[in-house]
Design an enzyme around this catalytic site. Sequence first.
Site, PDB file in Angstrom:
ATOM      1  N   GLY A   1       0.226  -1.622 -11.977  1.00  0.00           N
ATOM      2  CA  GLY A   1       0.092  -0.185 -11.794  1.00  0.00           C
ATOM      3  C   GLY A   1      -1.331   0.313 -11.661  1.00  0.00           C
ATOM      4  O   GLY A   1      -1.623   1.477 -11.983  1.00  0.00           O
TER       5      GLY A   1
ATOM      6  N   HIS B   1       0.805  -1.220   0.000  1.00  0.00           N
ATOM      7  CA  HIS B   1       0.000   0.000   0.000  1.00  0.00           C
ATOM      8  C   HIS B   1       0.843   1.277   0.000  1.00  0.00           C
ATOM      9  O   HIS B   1       0.330   2.357  -0.262  1.00  0.00           O
ATOM     10  CB  HIS B   1      -0.975   0.008   1.187  1.00  0.00           C
ATOM     11  CG  HIS B   1      -0.360   0.257   2.523  1.00  0.00           C
ATOM     12  ND1 HIS B   1       0.079  -0.752   3.353  1.00  0.00           N
ATOM     13  CD2 HIS B   1      -0.105   1.409   3.185  1.00  0.00           C
ATOM     14  CE1 HIS B   1       0.567  -0.233   4.462  1.00  0.00           C
ATOM     15  NE2 HIS B   1       0.476   1.083   4.389  1.00  0.00           N
TER      16      HIS B   1
ATOM     17  N   SER C   1       4.857   1.832   7.884  1.00  0.00           N
ATOM     18  CA  SER C   1       4.461   0.833   6.896  1.00  0.00           C
ATOM     19  C   SER C   1       5.605   0.466   5.965  1.00  0.00           C
ATOM     20  O   SER C   1       6.268   1.339   5.400  1.00  0.00           O
ATOM     21  CB  SER C   1       3.289   1.349   6.059  1.00  0.00           C
ATOM     22  OG  SER C   1       2.138   1.503   6.840  1.00  0.00           O
TER      23      SER C   1
ATOM     24  N   ASP D   1       0.001  -7.532   1.364  1.00  0.00           N
ATOM     25  CA  ASP D   1       0.590  -6.215   1.622  1.00  0.00           C
ATOM     26  C   ASP D   1       2.115  -6.243   1.619  1.00  0.00           C
ATOM     27  O   ASP D   1       2.773  -5.741   2.529  1.00  0.00           O
ATOM     28  CB  ASP D   1       0.074  -5.633   2.944  1.00  0.00           C
ATOM     29  CG  ASP D   1       0.250  -4.108   3.002  1.00  0.00           C
ATOM     30  OD1 ASP D   1       0.452  -3.493   1.943  1.00  0.00           O
ATOM     31  OD2 ASP D   1       0.190  -3.547   4.112  1.00  0.00           O
TER      32      ASP D   1
END
Length: 325
Positions: free
Chosen positions: A220, A62, A170, A92
């Site tokens: 993308g 993310h 993150s 993720d």
Amino acid sequence: MTVQVVSQDLSQLYEEVNPAVVVIFTQEKKLEKKAGTTQLVRSQSLGSGFLISATQVITAAHVVDIAELLFVQFTDGKILEAKVVSTFKDSDVALIELLTPKENPVIVKLGDSDTLKVGEQVFVVGAPFGLAHSLSSGYVSGIVKNSESADLFSKSEYIQTDAAINTGNSGGPMFNLKGEVMGVVSHIKSVNGGFQGIGFAASSNIAKKLLLDQQVLWTGADLLPVYGKKAKMLNIPQQAGLLVQIVVPTSLFGKMGLRGGDVEAIIDGNKLILGGDIILAFNGIKFDFSDETLNELSAMASARKEGDPLVLKVLRHGKIIEFRN
């Protein structure tokens, strides 16, 4: 050089591994309300990551998934441009590549997360609220697995921890006391948006499997599966489709001509962007949520090489059209 250490004083261990930790700056487009209308505007954000070779950095999906520009900053102040190589939304995790190799790199090793035990001490290094190379420590609180799924898109495995995790952490590494990366910091559970003692990191074994062993090329685009009532509302002529939220113009899907949406809406409590293309099929494989189809799409994605032909069947403004790379 590769960091290889044994259990030791945390401050000394931090000095060993910290040079491998990076701050990632991204530029991307997001929907924002301005002057009473919703517009796509350029925005900047940051995250963390860690170096596993002179050119490869692992981070959270993310952080970079819709990044148009990507820069990596090291502890010595050096800033290098990078590109996205592969991302997996459910797990993720993401792999990015430096356009110029890092000179004299300090790299860290992905450990075996299957050896982690609840109660084991871990620590996290990252850039919470932009405070680069901050350390927080805690313990493994639990392990949440969904890694048995046959298709790549549904695999996930998260390590729960009480080590403090906030915005900017993150993508940063979660280390054990041997200096091995056991997880990639992902997200928190929170009532007020701040850290409340429940944080999650994608396991190192999932990162290794998806990013290094079974790499899937970055498309993308931020894609949202829609089915059931939502599919009927959008007049999708099949059980399910993938609603394109945002597309990076320079990416594979961007160059193919796919378009994202421009209207933000909330349906059944979920925020989504409407108005974009809806992908119905990949190379003749119709999208749905059956295990057979997901496995077939997974096999196609993992086998696909850069430049391989790709045909997308897309619903745009009520018409079905095809896009080819």
